[in-house]
Write a protein that holds these residues in place. Structure first.
Motif, PDB file in Angstrom:
ATOM      1  N   ASP A 138       0.494  -1.670  -0.575  1.00 11.26           N
ATOM      2  CA  ASP A 138      -0.447  -0.015   0.368  1.00 11.26           C
ATOM      3  C   ASP A 138       0.731   0.967  -0.468  1.00 11.26           C
ATOM      4  N   GLY A 139       0.108   2.268   0.206  1.00 10.40           N
ATOM      5  CA  GLY A 139       1.118   3.453   0.509  1.00 10.40           C
ATOM      6  C   GLY A 139       2.606   3.884   0.922  1.00 10.40           C
ATOM      7  N   ASP A 140       2.029   2.375   2.347  1.00  9.83           N
ATOM      8  CA  ASP A 140       3.438   3.041   3.648  1.00  9.83           C
ATOM      9  C   ASP A 140       4.208   2.256   2.980  1.00  9.83           C
ATOM     10  N   THR A 141       4.136   0.982   1.818  1.00 11.55           N
ATOM     11  CA  THR A 141       5.508   0.022   1.626  1.00 11.55           C
ATOM     12  C   THR A 141       5.972   0.610   0.783  1.00 11.55           C
ATOM     13  N   PRO A 142       7.577   0.722   1.523  1.00 14.72           N
ATOM     14  CA  PRO A 142       8.661   1.439   1.304  1.00 14.72           C
ATOM     15  C   PRO A 142       9.448   1.229  -0.379  1.00 14.72           C
ATOM     16  N   HIS A 143       9.534   2.210  -1.026  1.00 15.91           N
ATOM     17  CA  HIS A 143       9.750   1.702  -2.018  1.00 15.91           C
ATOM     18  C   HIS A 143      10.905   0.393  -2.305  1.00 15.91           C
ATOM     19  N   GLU A 144      11.960   0.619  -1.838  1.00 12.57           N
ATOM     20  CA  GLU A 144      12.936  -0.331  -2.111  1.00 12.57           C
ATOM     21  C   GLU A 144      12.780  -2.210  -1.802  1.00 12.57           C
TER      22      GLU A 144
END
Ligand code: ZN
Ligand code: ZN
Length: 826
Positions: A138-144
């Motif tokens: 979701d929106g909180d998932t870190p990009h890496e």
């Protein structure tokens, strides 16, 4: 009264007192019911059966086993009660597929992030770590972390917004998921209704289309709270036919006492009551003193804070040590914090927690003795979910403390009507034109639109596509012959629509999904910005901006109050600041409706009833400030805002009351007219009766308000989602007319439902008025006064509306209704 109960239940004395002084207006008992236990389906994969064994679940509730078999056959929706183990109904089939097929993937959709987190934790308890790799995206998932999730997670837990804006437009990056997508789970499906539901229905069609392009047809498994139309909701949401329903609950229902609590009247004529907040504080403090563990639900965060304070003050006076055991539950807790809270409650280290409905949606906070719901949460489905928290060790107390709002008082008088059978339907309309077209553009961006898309988008998509061509958003692309071997992946070649005539976005570099908010009916919106932190809090539809976020407005956003400092029309944003004052605002506006297209018409209850498309033009002229505690008028502040208008759907009915009256004035000007009247002739008015213009207007206006107040009991929505207009003379109908319209541009099916269930709507409105004890001519907030009336509740005639509705409901029956409508009319 069973003498045994007095000694057993810690709340018996409280209920006795309520019975005595009349505040306990209704009580009922539910359960206890015995569990229906069955063997887990032996066909389940051995590792799943072992996992159940490890969890100590040698037996399942009957509906869980049934769900497994149904899920193997086709799309399924489960609507058993709160805490009946609904998650198992989709987890078992999912785990089974994942154990059998190492490549298979599942997608779980949750309306909130917190719910996805809870479910990820629940999946982990099966201990099938080699086979099952859940991940939240979701929106909180870190990009890496994102690339790794795309590659290796085989259960992706996300929300519709992320699916819409992050996953579907980037389907190529998710090729592995789509090419192996076996199961899509939609938990808490009743949350997808109205504007949000109409959007999500489109997102799910886009999902099916992309999956098909990658060669998969995922199985859809849904759960929902108890509503009137679960199968219809599942079919409308997914676009699939023949969804099967599981509603026989095999879990053991705890014995539960239901208590409807109505604060005493303080002024009978005005219809004012002691506040629900004060009443709830007293109740809760008393429950805590008796040793009960309770949860209490309030609508706003301010209410939560205020109630916690009142309960603590009450306890401090008598049992200061108990005051510490009451805590407000604040939004934004992590799953760990929630677990900790749950532990404290279970161990008795906390006696009461007070929360907004953030906790309502299925979060596992354990079972408690009592659940207290303060004011009607808007739907019976929500109320039932909140009550579902009560029932520890097989017994519980579920309390509802009524507010003064019309719906509250109506519900309080007729709980059995709503509790015994679900009457609320979750309504959505995926073809609501503005919403549909926004998604059509997103769909074209995900892959050219071609004739095959009717399977997913419905038969009318091409007409909408043509409109988008005229608007310069799409262009037609002629077909050409595809060359073999040119494409790497199947999905990609299908999505490029090679070889067929198709529609593609005019601008190739665009990203239409980013422009579409799933919470707003129209892309035309105003941003709401916190003036202190600069944080973007959300947005509101442009069509509603003038009335909800005008300068000076008090605006409630996610349970928190804000005051609008400035409405910037040019930059299309409202600057707001947190607000702690003791007043609220109500806009004064002038509304006109014009009928654009008639879609359906029938004679019903002695009136001509129509359904169609209308245009609503609105000018917000001023606003009132009123004190929250007693609704006293503080002042009226003028505003200078331009007119806005929006298209929507409406029902309207024309009353055959004296054409002579209608000559007394035209349009809204007549609202202020004091002209002498002439006798009305014929129709509902009766041949010899005189209806003064002011009374006619008051009757029409009060009827409109009453109908809007009770409509949410038929179509799950908020009264703020519905607009209304009543006039003694409408230029297009040439007579007295009442309009009820969808408050969101384009409409989402609310007015349509009201049109089909008009008889029920009028009967409920009549009872609302007839049974209200207030005696003032203009009624009270519990019957015909509306907190959102653009005319500031002027004029209103309670008696006139009552007479009008009585006449309608006793009107001679219509000639045979058309067969299609036969089941829907009285
Ligand atoms: Zn009243
Ligand atoms: Zn009004």
């Amino acid at each position: 009264m069973d003498p045994k109960e007095r000694t057993i239940e810690p709340w018996s004395a409280l209920l006795d007192a309520g019975r005595e002084d009349g505040r306990l207006v209704r009580e009922a008992r539910e359960g206890p019911g015995r569990a229906k236990l069955v063997e887990p389906p032996p066909e389940l994969h051995p590792e799943v059966l072992e996992a159940l064994e490890r969890l100590g679940m040698q037996r399942l509730y009957s509906h869980q086993a049934q769900a497994v078999y149904r899920a193997w056959e086709g799309p399924t929706i489960v609507t058993t009660g709160t805490a009946s183990g609904k998650s198992m109904c989709f987890n078992l089939p999912t785990l089974d597929v994942l154990c059998r097929d190492g490549r298979a993937r599942a997608l779980y959709l949750y309306p909130t992030k917190a719910l996805a987190q809870d479910q990820a934790r629940a999946l982990a308890t099966f201990g099938l770590t080699k086979r099952v790799r859940p991940a939240i995206y979701d929106g909180d998932t870190p990009h890496e972390a994102r690339a790794q999730i795309r590659k290796s997670a085989n259960v992706v837990l996300t929300n519709p917004d992320m699916l819409h804006v992050g996953i579907l437009p980037n389907h190529a990056a998710w090729a592995e998921l789509f090419a192996n997508l076996a199961i899509v789970v939609i938990d808490e499906a009743h949350a997808y209704r109205g504007v949000f539901g109409s959007h999500v229905a489109n997102v799910l069609r886009r999902l099916r289309r992309i999956a098909a392009a990658y060669g998969t047809t995922p199985r859809f498994l849904l759960t929902s709270a108890t509503i009137a139309n679960p199968v219809e909701l599942a079919e409308r949401l997914t676009g699939l036919d023949e969804v099967s329903l599981i509603d026989e609950d095999g879990s053991p229902a705890p014995g539960r006492k239901i208590a409807m609590w109505n604060p005493p009247l303080t002024d009978e004529a005005l219809g004012t009551r002691r506040s629900a907040l004060a009443e709830a504080a007293e109740l809760l403090a008393r429950l805590v003193r008796e040793g009960t563990r309770a949860i209490c639900f309030m609508k706003s965060r301010k209410g939560v804070e205020r109630l916690s304070q009142l309960v603590k003050e009450d306890l401090e006076a008598t049992h200061p040590e108990l005051a510490e055991l009451v805590a407000p539950y604040r939004a934004g807790y992590t799953p760990q914090q929630r677990r900790a809270l749950e532990g404290q409650l279970t161990r008795g280290e906390l006696r009461a927690v007070i929360t907004t409905d953030a906790l309502e949606l299925g979060i596992d906070i354990g079972e408690l003795d009592a659940s207290v719901v303060v004011t009607f949460p808007g739907t019976v489905a929500s109320l039932r979910q909140m009550w579902g928290r009560a029932g520890r060790r097989g017994r519980g107390l579920a309390v509802y403390v009524a507010g003064e709002d019309a719906l509250d008082q109506f519900f309080c008088r007729h709980p059995e009507n709503f509790l015994d059978r679900p009457v609320e339907a979750a309504i959505l309309d995926h073809e609501s034109p503005l919403i549909f077209r926004q998604h059509l553009l997103c769909t074209a961006h995900e892959g050219p639109l071609s004739l095959d898309d009717a399977e997913f988008l419905g038969p009318r998509w091409e007409a909408h596509a043509e409109l988008l061509v005229s608007a310069g958003e799409l262009r037609r692309r002629p077909g050409h012959v595809a060359r073999r071997g040119e494409d790497g992946e199947i999905g990609d070649s299908v999505l490029r629509g090679l070889g067929r005539e198709s529609y593609v976005p005019r601008r190739s570099g665009g990203y239409p999904a980013a422009e579409v908010s799933l919470r707003s009916a129209s892309p035309d919106s105003f941003e709401i910005v916190d003036v202190v932190s600069g944080e973007l809090l959300g947005s509101t539809e442009a069509a509603r901006a003038h009335s909800t976020v005008h300068q000076g407005a008090i605006y409630l956003h996610q349970g928190r109050s804000y005051e609008v400092r400035e409405l910037d029309l040019d930059r299309r944003r409202a600057l707001v600041a947190q607000f702690d004052g003791d007043w609220y605002t109500q806009p004064k506006r002038e509304t006109e409706t014009s009928i654009e297209r008639l879609l359906d018409r029938r004679e019903a209850l002695g009136v001509t009833l129509s359904f169609g498309e209308v245009s609503v033009a609105d000018t917000v002229l001023a606003y009132q400030r009123k004190r929250s505690s007693d609704h006293a008028l503080l002042d009226l502040v003028a505003l200078d805002l331009p007119q806005t208008s929006f298209p929507t759907q409406a029902l309207w009915f024309e009353l055959p009351i004296g054409p002579t009256v209608s000559r007394a004035g035209g349009g809204s000007a007549a609202l202020h007219s004091r002209e002498e009247h002439e006798p009305a002739n014929g129709g509902l008015g009766g041949p010899a009766e005189t209806i003064p213009l002011e009374s006619l207007l008051g009757a029409l206006h009060a009827t409109e308000h009453a109908q809007i107040a009770v409509l949410p009991l038929i179509a799950m929505c908020d009264r703020w989602d519905i607009g209304g207009l009543s006039t003694n003379f409408h230029p297009q109908t040439h007579g007295p007319t009442i309009f009820l319209y969808d408050g969101h541009p384009g409409g989402v099916g609310i007015a349509r439902t009201a049109f089909h269930r008009f008889g029920e709507l009028c009967e409920d409105a009549r009872r609302l008025i007839a049974e209200c004890p207030c005696s003032g001519a203009g009624g009270c907030p519990s019957c015909v006064q509306s907190p959102k009336c653009g005319n500031l509740n002027e004029p209103l005639s309670k008696a006139g509306a009552h007479l009008l509705l009585e006449r309608m409901l006793t009107a001679p029956p219509e000639p045979e209704p058309e067969p299609a409508l036969a089941g829907l009319t009285r």
